[in-house]
Design a protein around this motif. Structure first.
Motif, mmCIF file in Angstrom:
data_model
loop_
_atom_site.group_PDB
_atom_site.id
_atom_site.type_symbol
_atom_site.label_atom_id
_atom_site.label_comp_id
_atom_site.label_asym_id
_atom_site.label_seq_id
_atom_site.Cartn_x
_atom_site.Cartn_y
_atom_site.Cartn_z
ATOM 1 N N MET A 35 62.955 28.888 21.587
ATOM 2 C CA MET A 35 64.479 28.245 21.831
ATOM 3 C C MET A 35 64.873 28.014 20.397
ATOM 4 O O MET A 35 64.152 27.712 19.269
ATOM 5 N N LYS A 36 66.197 28.023 20.246
ATOM 6 C CA LYS A 36 67.154 27.728 19.099
ATOM 7 C C LYS A 36 68.192 26.641 19.394
ATOM 8 O O LYS A 36 68.602 26.675 20.546
ATOM 9 N N ILE A 37 68.640 25.919 18.475
ATOM 10 C CA ILE A 37 69.789 25.143 18.748
ATOM 11 C C ILE A 37 70.985 26.226 18.879
ATOM 12 O O ILE A 37 71.296 26.969 18.011
ATOM 13 N N ARG A 38 71.756 25.913 19.937
ATOM 14 C CA ARG A 38 72.764 26.656 20.162
ATOM 15 C C ARG A 38 74.024 26.115 19.825
ATOM 16 O O ARG A 38 75.247 26.498 19.372
ATOM 17 N N GLU A 39 74.298 24.543 20.200
ATOM 18 C CA GLU A 39 75.318 23.833 19.849
ATOM 19 C C GLU A 39 75.341 22.395 19.444
ATOM 20 O O GLU A 39 74.397 21.907 20.124
ATOM 21 N N VAL A 40 75.894 22.212 18.640
ATOM 22 C CA VAL A 40 75.659 20.556 18.229
ATOM 23 C C VAL A 40 77.171 20.036 18.059
ATOM 24 O O VAL A 40 78.155 20.652 17.576
ATOM 25 N N SER A 41 77.518 18.512 18.604
ATOM 26 C CA SER A 41 78.730 18.158 18.461
ATOM 27 C C SER A 41 78.683 16.511 18.184
ATOM 28 O O SER A 41 77.712 15.942 18.733
ATOM 29 N N ALA A 42 79.514 16.003 17.379
ATOM 30 C CA ALA A 42 79.434 14.485 17.173
ATOM 31 C C ALA A 42 80.204 13.835 18.141
ATOM 32 O O ALA A 42 80.431 12.787 18.218
ATOM 33 N N GLY A 43 80.999 14.536 19.102
ATOM 34 C CA GLY A 43 81.805 14.039 20.331
ATOM 35 C C GLY A 43 82.992 13.521 19.762
ATOM 36 O O GLY A 43 83.625 14.032 18.926
ATOM 37 N N THR A 44 83.527 12.366 20.198
ATOM 38 C CA THR A 44 84.764 11.991 20.249
ATOM 39 C C THR A 44 84.758 10.500 19.257
ATOM 40 O O THR A 44 85.711 9.872 19.608
ATOM 41 N N SER A 46 82.906 8.373 20.957
ATOM 42 C CA SER A 46 82.747 7.435 22.066
ATOM 43 C C SER A 46 81.101 7.428 22.670
ATOM 44 O O SER A 46 80.954 7.538 23.976
ATOM 45 N N ASP A 47 80.215 7.500 21.828
ATOM 46 C CA ASP A 47 78.948 7.628 21.960
ATOM 47 C C ASP A 47 78.747 8.817 22.829
ATOM 48 O O ASP A 47 77.993 8.951 24.228
ATOM 49 N N ASP A 48 79.253 9.943 22.624
ATOM 50 C CA ASP A 48 78.942 11.227 23.203
ATOM 51 C C ASP A 48 78.724 12.443 22.208
ATOM 52 O O ASP A 48 79.186 13.610 22.687
ATOM 53 N N SER A 49 77.819 12.375 21.606
ATOM 54 C CA SER A 49 77.424 13.248 20.615
ATOM 55 C C SER A 49 76.248 14.113 21.355
ATOM 56 O O SER A 49 75.413 13.431 22.196
ATOM 57 N N TYR A 50 76.031 15.462 21.027
ATOM 58 C CA TYR A 50 74.965 15.964 21.800
ATOM 59 C C TYR A 50 74.243 17.252 21.084
ATOM 60 O O TYR A 50 74.886 17.763 19.936
ATOM 61 N N ILE A 51 73.129 17.809 21.474
ATOM 62 C CA ILE A 51 72.682 18.812 20.823
ATOM 63 C C ILE A 51 72.045 19.594 22.060
ATOM 64 O O ILE A 51 71.570 19.308 23.012
ATOM 65 N N GLU A 52 72.440 21.012 21.983
ATOM 66 C CA GLU A 52 72.377 21.826 22.892
ATOM 67 C C GLU A 52 71.327 23.082 22.440
ATOM 68 O O GLU A 52 71.401 23.537 21.494
ATOM 69 N N VAL A 53 69.924 23.153 23.143
ATOM 70 C CA VAL A 53 69.072 24.089 22.664
ATOM 71 C C VAL A 53 69.114 25.246 23.746
ATOM 72 O O VAL A 53 69.487 25.022 24.953
ATOM 73 N N GLN A 54 68.772 26.422 23.302
ATOM 74 C CA GLN A 54 68.732 27.513 24.199
ATOM 75 C C GLN A 54 67.406 28.454 24.214
ATOM 76 O O GLN A 54 67.015 28.844 23.047
ATOM 77 N N PRO A 201 83.771 22.063 22.288
ATOM 78 C CA PRO A 201 82.518 21.723 22.862
ATOM 79 C C PRO A 201 82.331 22.094 24.242
ATOM 80 O O PRO A 201 83.367 22.311 25.007
ATOM 81 N N ASN A 202 81.379 22.762 24.460
ATOM 82 C CA ASN A 202 80.936 23.091 25.867
ATOM 83 C C ASN A 202 79.284 22.917 26.389
ATOM 84 O O ASN A 202 78.763 23.971 26.206
ATOM 85 N N PRO A 203 78.941 21.992 26.563
ATOM 86 C CA PRO A 203 77.684 21.673 26.569
ATOM 87 C C PRO A 203 77.271 22.182 27.956
ATOM 88 O O PRO A 203 78.071 21.940 29.017
#
Length: 270
Positions: A35-44, A46-54, A201-203
């Protein structure tokens, strides 16, 4: 009688040994490392940051075997925040994704306090797996590569940082090298600046079927039963050809003969 008993014991032992090898092989292929990290975002903010792995191979949904996330500030001067204890996810097809996000992320598989909005100017995130398979991304003014490689495996080298995170945007890994429609191991060059670019962003949670298509199948990786490309079917027509070749043995010419000659055209089958 003794010879027969010995043969039976040997056969039983051999069968158990082969079974054990099979179990080991199965557990090795069914894991969580490809698996690899595909997407990372700090969000806006509003406690909405995320890390997506694929996943780039099938059978990688067994995160309970030891998958870990680590998040670092701009120079890793603070102890990296680590997240463990994840359960398995339902879907383990190649190209399936898993999203780890703050409480404000709607489409996610696991709730974790990443708080990437605190590290927008510079930081790093790692998906820590088995030796030789960990993966990291760094951004902005990050300078802590040595800390990451020391603690999370040299294979996690993030190289030069990607652009800094910004509110409402994300960093996404390119899959253009090799097969341009699917994530592959070779898409990771250990250089975040080259591998990641700013995007919307597109989690995508694990329950959502992937849209990526492997080049070998030509169908979305999450839909192996998709119909193959339509085959072409030949449609043939016959045309008549006359013959004036003289006959033999009768002193007269044969009547015009009709010889069938095929003329074929290709027609697509729906």
């Amino acid at each position: 009688m003794r010879r027969g008993r010995k043969s039976w014991v040997f056969a039983t032992a051999l069968s158990l040994a082969l079974l054990g090898i099979g179990v080991i092989a199965a557990s090795a292929s069914a894991t969580f490392h490809a698996m690899k990290i595909r997407e990372v975002s700090a969000g806006t903010g509003s406690d909405d940051s995320y890390i997506e792995v694929q996943m780039y191979a099938p059978g990688q949904n067994f995160l309970s075997n030891g998958a870990k996330l680590a998040v670092c500030n701009s120079n890793c001067s603070l102890v990296p925040a680590e997240f463990t204890g994840f359960s398995n996810v339902a879907n383990g097809n190649s190209q399936d994704t898993v999203v780890f996000g703050d409480t404000g992320v709607g489409s996610k598989d696991f709730t974790v306090n990443l708080n990437l909005q605190d590290d927008e100017a510079g930081g790093a995130a790692c998906y820590v797996s088995e030796p030789g398979f960990s993966d990291c991304v760094s951004w902005g003014n990050f300078t802590g590569n040595s800390v990451l490689t020391t603690n999370y495996d040299a294979s996690a080298e993030p190289g030069s940082p990607a652009p800094a995170l910004s509110s409402g945007m994300a960093l996404r890994r390119s899959i253009s090298p090799g097969c341009p429609t699917a994530l592959e191991a070779s898409d990771d060059t250990n250089n975040s600046a080259a591998d990641f670019a700013v995007t919307t962003p597109n989690p995508r949670a694990n329950s959502v079927a992937p849209t990526e298509a492997t080049c070998s199948s030509g169908a979305p990786a999450g839909n192996p039963t998709a119909s193959p490309p339509a085959k072409k079917k030949k449609k043939c027509k016959k045309r008549k050809r006359s013959s004036t070749t003289p006959g033999t043995g009768s002193g007269t010419a044969n009547p015009p003969a009709y010889a069938a000659k095929k003329k074929c055209k290709k027609k697509k089958r729906k």
